[in-house]
Design a protein around this motif. Structure first.
Motif, PDB file in Angstrom:
ATOM      1  N   ASN A 148       6.644   1.028   7.811  1.00  0.00           N
ATOM      2  CA  ASN A 148       5.457   1.898   7.529  1.00  0.00           C
ATOM      3  C   ASN A 148       4.897   1.220   6.362  1.00  0.00           C
ATOM      4  N   LEU A 201      -2.084   2.690  17.084  1.00  0.00           N
ATOM      5  CA  LEU A 201      -3.385   1.840  16.488  1.00  0.00           C
ATOM      6  C   LEU A 201      -2.856   0.783  15.373  1.00  0.00           C
ATOM      7  N   MET A 208      -8.817   6.416  12.955  1.00  0.00           N
ATOM      8  CA  MET A 208      -9.186   5.811  12.166  1.00  0.00           C
ATOM      9  C   MET A 208     -10.753   5.910  11.792  1.00  0.00           C
ATOM     10  N   SER A 267      -6.926   4.170   8.260  1.00  0.00           N
ATOM     11  CA  SER A 267      -6.036   4.652   9.293  1.00  0.00           C
ATOM     12  C   SER A 267      -5.539   5.910   8.882  1.00  0.00           C
ATOM     13  N   LEU A 268      -5.573   6.853   9.491  1.00  0.00           N
ATOM     14  CA  LEU A 268      -5.015   8.360   9.402  1.00  0.00           C
ATOM     15  C   LEU A 268      -4.000   8.590  10.204  1.00  0.00           C
ATOM     16  N   ARG A 269      -2.865   9.431   9.852  1.00  0.00           N
ATOM     17  CA  ARG A 269      -1.929   9.945  10.352  1.00  0.00           C
ATOM     18  C   ARG A 269      -1.809  11.436  10.043  1.00  0.00           C
ATOM     19  N   PHE A 296      -4.303   4.790   5.139  1.00  0.00           N
ATOM     20  CA  PHE A 296      -3.942   3.191   4.841  1.00  0.00           C
ATOM     21  C   PHE A 296      -5.587   2.486   5.167  1.00  0.00           C
ATOM     22  N   LEU A 347     -12.265   0.342   6.923  1.00  0.00           N
ATOM     23  CA  LEU A 347     -11.555   0.870   7.920  1.00  0.00           C
ATOM     24  C   LEU A 347     -10.185   1.562   7.406  1.00  0.00           C
ATOM     25  N   LEU A 388       0.039   2.269  13.339  1.00  0.00           N
ATOM     26  CA  LEU A 388       0.459   3.731  13.447  1.00  0.00           C
ATOM     27  C   LEU A 388       0.563   3.875  14.879  1.00  0.00           C
ATOM     28  N   LEU A 419      -8.128  -0.804   4.976  1.00  0.00           N
ATOM     29  CA  LEU A 419      -8.645  -2.014   4.926  1.00  0.00           C
ATOM     30  C   LEU A 419     -10.105  -2.187   4.570  1.00  0.00           C
ATOM     31  N   ASN A 450      -2.535  -1.692  -1.490  1.00  0.00           N
ATOM     32  CA  ASN A 450      -2.174  -2.291  -0.010  1.00  0.00           C
ATOM     33  C   ASN A 450      -1.059  -1.661   0.720  1.00  0.00           C
ATOM     34  N   ARG A 451      -0.925  -0.542   0.548  1.00  0.00           N
ATOM     35  CA  ARG A 451       0.197   0.283   1.195  1.00  0.00           C
ATOM     36  C   ARG A 451      -0.406   1.761   1.570  1.00  0.00           C
ATOM     37  N   PRO A 452       0.202   2.282   2.782  1.00  0.00           N
ATOM     38  CA  PRO A 452      -0.042   3.292   3.096  1.00  0.00           C
ATOM     39  C   PRO A 452       0.191   4.427   1.981  1.00  0.00           C
ATOM     40  N   PRO A 493       2.008  -2.558   5.505  1.00  0.00           N
ATOM     41  CA  PRO A 493       1.343  -3.688   6.161  1.00  0.00           C
ATOM     42  C   PRO A 493       2.434  -4.762   6.004  1.00  0.00           C
ATOM     43  N   ILE A 545     -12.179  -7.262   9.446  1.00  0.00           N
ATOM     44  CA  ILE A 545     -11.243  -6.137   9.565  1.00  0.00           C
ATOM     45  C   ILE A 545     -11.237  -5.634  10.932  1.00  0.00           C
ATOM     46  N   SER A 583      -4.224  -1.902  12.494  1.00  0.00           N
ATOM     47  CA  SER A 583      -5.289  -2.296  11.842  1.00  0.00           C
ATOM     48  C   SER A 583      -4.874  -3.834  11.462  1.00  0.00           C
ATOM     49  N   PHE A 612      -0.910  -3.770  10.255  1.00  0.00           N
ATOM     50  CA  PHE A 612      -0.536  -2.244   9.796  1.00  0.00           C
ATOM     51  C   PHE A 612      -0.468  -1.310  11.115  1.00  0.00           C
ATOM     52  N   ILE A 631      -3.111  10.382  15.591  1.00  0.00           N
ATOM     53  CA  ILE A 631      -3.405   9.040  14.562  1.00  0.00           C
ATOM     54  C   ILE A 631      -4.911   8.914  14.809  1.00  0.00           C
TER      55      ILE A 631
END
Lengths: 334, 334, 334, 334
Positions: free
Chosen positions: D324, D212, C224, C214-216, C191, C212, D193, C193, C324-326, D326, D222, D214, D191, C222
């Motif tokens: 899941n 985490l 970033m 974000s990672l899963r 995700f 930035l 995680l 930003l 704007n979404r994962p 934002p 951000i 965001s 958002f 998790i």
């Protein structure tokens, strides 16, 4: 424990403040200063009463202890007066510049059976305690070498310096105490290198402003003390104790932990500027332990003899400088 | 620039490696060692030839310079032989333990008109250069006080120590050079505190393993050097230079910048273990500058006199220890 | 191992230098660039030959491997050509911006039976290795959270950016690789930003300069990634991996360890300015391990698939920003 | 300023202690707790009186203000009761978990014309103040990116967690406030995680222990917040604010500055273990400023609205996790 604080200068105000509100079991009853307006200002701040001298306090108040923070030359007479009145005594360092006077005061204390603690507050600092604890716990093994760095942010006024007894009695005395406290052995030899670098007027007083003193302890540890009257970046207070299993080093204390990263540098704000900010906690803890010693009947954590020996070392350091040779402290003691 | 490296021990191997592949303009032609298998092993590694002595090299190879990294007692004869052959000379420290010998070698160098550089590699370290630059740029104002800490991770073998000349000539000599390099003035007085703390067998050799030496420089700076043969946490190499406008301090160099935060501590891995890792870059730079000096006709960055004076200071430091008094280096110089 | 380096730009020059003198077992035979003056300049520097294309090298030289450091859009054809010639291939990142192209190149490599290593040099940095080692050794227990910060000192030229593929493919691709390397698991969701903060002209290209992500990961970690095209204090490369038994954090690398204490601040010089200084060792080690893999017949430490997956993640990160979404990386993979 | 402290748990005891002896102008009159023994114990410690409820205090004491440190679910009724009695109100965070309840309380405060301050103590920490000051003074230029790390040394009891409102309302709420305080703009998108990594029983409660989040702010900044219920090395409280002219980073606070160098590591003692030690000063300063606001008639430094918005953000963070995606905080506000 009802206290009179004697001396309403910077350090007396500090002790008064702590006794008034920060130390459980203490009560600030009186503030004494020959300059009554000063006594009154501090007394008013903490709802205590102001007096021009100890005698007047004794005449009107029931107190248990005095905290002597007046000029050094007044200490001996105040200790004798307080001891005679059966009061326990907390006295700022140095007790006096003269060893015979100190011995007279210590005798008075002993005879009266009261408790005397000398204000070597740095022993109660978390850093000093941690270094001492590391040694006692064996974390650094056998101690080999000690480094003490103590630099003030700026020299005191020339007027103050004139009566200060000089850099060794006024400033390095804290480090002599720290050295003894940390190593747990006596100094057998001192050798001094020193000069006037900060301000020639300090030299005109016969004093010095920058000094390195080498120490040899009875247990084989060697060490050195670095003092300077002016470090422009603030109060520099560092310890390193090195031994067979490692080394422990302390560094500056800061008001915040922020690091600012800019195109110029990776920088921190200056450390605490001077002793009021840097050693605040230690000033509270030394009085707490003074009270605890009185209540428990144990000896105080800094005894009269602990107040006397650094004076001997300071005198030896000056003699070493004057004669450019290592000096055994016994040479200057009696 | 065609080189013969003389001595295939640890430091000779290091120089050979750098001359062979890391220094532009250098070529490793020959490796010399009385122990031919050692010479051959290093030579083979870098496609150079092995020789048992300098004479044999001169007979068969056209070379421009020698890098002397053999035992200290062989330095003087090698310098004389190389100078006579018109070779430029890079010589490891110390040149010799004997001042008269050194003077003979320096005279030979001067007569031959060759260039001699002494291997005080630490001058070329980024930390030392940064401290020196701070002083020269006025970042710390007038210098007041110098602290040099140099502690090895472990003592050398007793066999090595037997011929080493002792802690002052073998180990602290680097710090005497660093002190002169950083301050840019000569030492006028040394005073030594020292002992045998690490290993009593070092004392049985008449040597010391732990020392604090106080220094007074001709320009008024005072300082001290702390040496110990064993710091269990690794090679400890620190400098602090304090002055009227500030202070510059260097600290350990690490193989990584990681901090590990666990339930036990906030910890970093140990710093570089010893000089090979810690000062690798400086060993390259000193040879680069040696070559640059030859090519430009400028004096080398570390002259023969720079090699001689630390030997004087080392002898003065030992005399100070023996007689427990401050010593003026001129006392031990002829 | 005889090498041709293809591309005589900044990174090609770096690899050529290392292959020519810093890596045992490597020989720099040829430098290739369509701009022959550039090829000639680098070739001359290292006594290699210059060629305008790989075909010419193959016609005249016996080589074992190529190091591809030319523009990204040339990678696929060069990999195919080198594979067809039976050469082992070291290719700079990214292999290509197009997954179908990458798949074609990987197929060619596999069919030819040659070895392909992708230039994710940061895996070979001492800090990254230390973090990975901490995880593998259980020093931080089960990993929970990863932070990667990578900020450049200044953005590249707009011309460079135009063909760069954007911040995710050009810059963050290193962090996607680092994330996979450190965690040892695949990313299942990203995700983003992001914005244009440094220079509006970067936005006019349709690119971003601050992000930035974000990672899963598939194993529950998790994390970033923080990227910015401009950190005025220099190259900012930090890792933190936090877990059940602790956390490991890396910080800046500096050219020296000096701290300057003045009336303004307690400051360090800026850290290494950019990747050439900061990651020099890693560029040497990745090629050493490339050679070691060829010699041992083991798979390379960074495989073709390791080169492909970060391209998928970069595309997913951009899609996440656009919508704007994962995004699950599989969405953008065929 | 005469105070009643309501709630004699850990945080109530802390406030009582500060009001009793550390804050000039404050007087601790009453300690209230439904568990009278707890109220009595704390009251006795500071020579105040114990009461079972606020009504009883009002019946017998003249007080000016209340400090509400009881369970969250009691806050609304106490605020309404105190406001009706014309008392100024200091209330611990969060005001409540329910926005409608909060709005009712804020309306009561407004109608009564009393002052309400919410206990986001971290705003008064020297580190947070320094970061905010750096931004305001332009030291880091335009802000780009914010990182907030807050990890507790250990999770609270499951019983506590059951009524806590979950990690976002109970723990991350401090970071939501810090984010708003530092950036000076509102959050427009969150958002999340997150996972259950520390203790599966936390998951069984429907709660999370590692997250985490965001953030995108209205001014283009951000950022991200990292929370974990357990960092085995102690309370981890860090801020980094990065911008066009630099970055400011805070780090751990320690009880001493000592570094221990042994054969195992270069290590510091663990940082302050938890909020009582770490944020002690901030708890004093927030009450000092509460009193100053009352005396000056200025708005408090943390208003009722400052207490409300983090609750909105906490709810948005949870919704983001559940779906899941934002979430714009307005989605969960009314």
């Amino acid at each position: 424990m009802r206290f009179a604080v004697i001396g309403a200068g910077r350090i007396g105000q500090l002790h008064a403040s702590h006794l008034a509100h920060a130390i459980r079991g203490a009560e600030l009853v009186a503030v004494v200063d020959v300059a009554m307006p000063a006594a009154e200002e501090t007394a008013a701040r903490w709802a205590a009463k102001a007096y021009p001298d100890l005698r007047s306090v004794l005449a009107q108040e029931a107190i248990d202890a005095v905290c002597i923070a007046s000029a050094t030359e007044t200490h001996i007479a105040l200790i004798e007066e307080a001891a005679a009145a059966g009061l326990h005594i907390f006295c700022e360092k140095p007790i006096d510049h003269d060893l015979a006077h100190i011995d007279r005061a210590l005798a008075a204390v002993q005879q009266a059976g009261v408790l005397l603690q000398v204000g070597f507050n740095r022993r109660f600092d978390a850093n000093a305690e941690r270094v001492r604890a590391a040694l006692l716990a064996g974390e650094i093994g056998e101690p080999y070498t000690l480094h003490l760095i103590s630099r003030d942010p700026a020299p005191p006024t020339l007027e103050y310096l004139r009566g200060s007894g000089g850099i060794f009695l006024d400033m390095m005395i804290h480090d002599f105490d720290m050295a003894r406290f940390l190593i747990g052995a006596e100094v057998e030899s001192v050798f001094t290198l020193a000069g006037v670098r900060v301000d020639p007027r300090i030299g005109e007083l016969g004093d010095l402003d920058t000094a390195l003193v080498s120490l040899r302890f009875s247990n084989g540890v060697i060490g050195m003390i670095d003092n300077c009257r002016q470090a422009v970046y603030g109060y520099d207070q560092r310890i390193e104790l090195f031994g067979s299993k490692g080394s422990i080093r302390t560094d500056h204390q800061y008001a915040n932990s922020a690091t600012l990263q800019t195109a110029a540098a990776i920088a921190r704000d200056l450390p605490h500027h001077f002793f009021i900010e840097r050693y605040r906690e230690s000033y509270i803890r030394e009085l707490e332990q003074f009270i605890a010693a009185i209540e428990s009947g144990q000896p105080p954590p800094v005894t009269g003899m602990d107040g006397r020996i650094p004076v001997v070392l300071a005198r030896a350091a000056r003699l070493s400088y004057d004669e450019n040779r290592p000096v055994n402290p016994r040479e200057v003691d009696g």
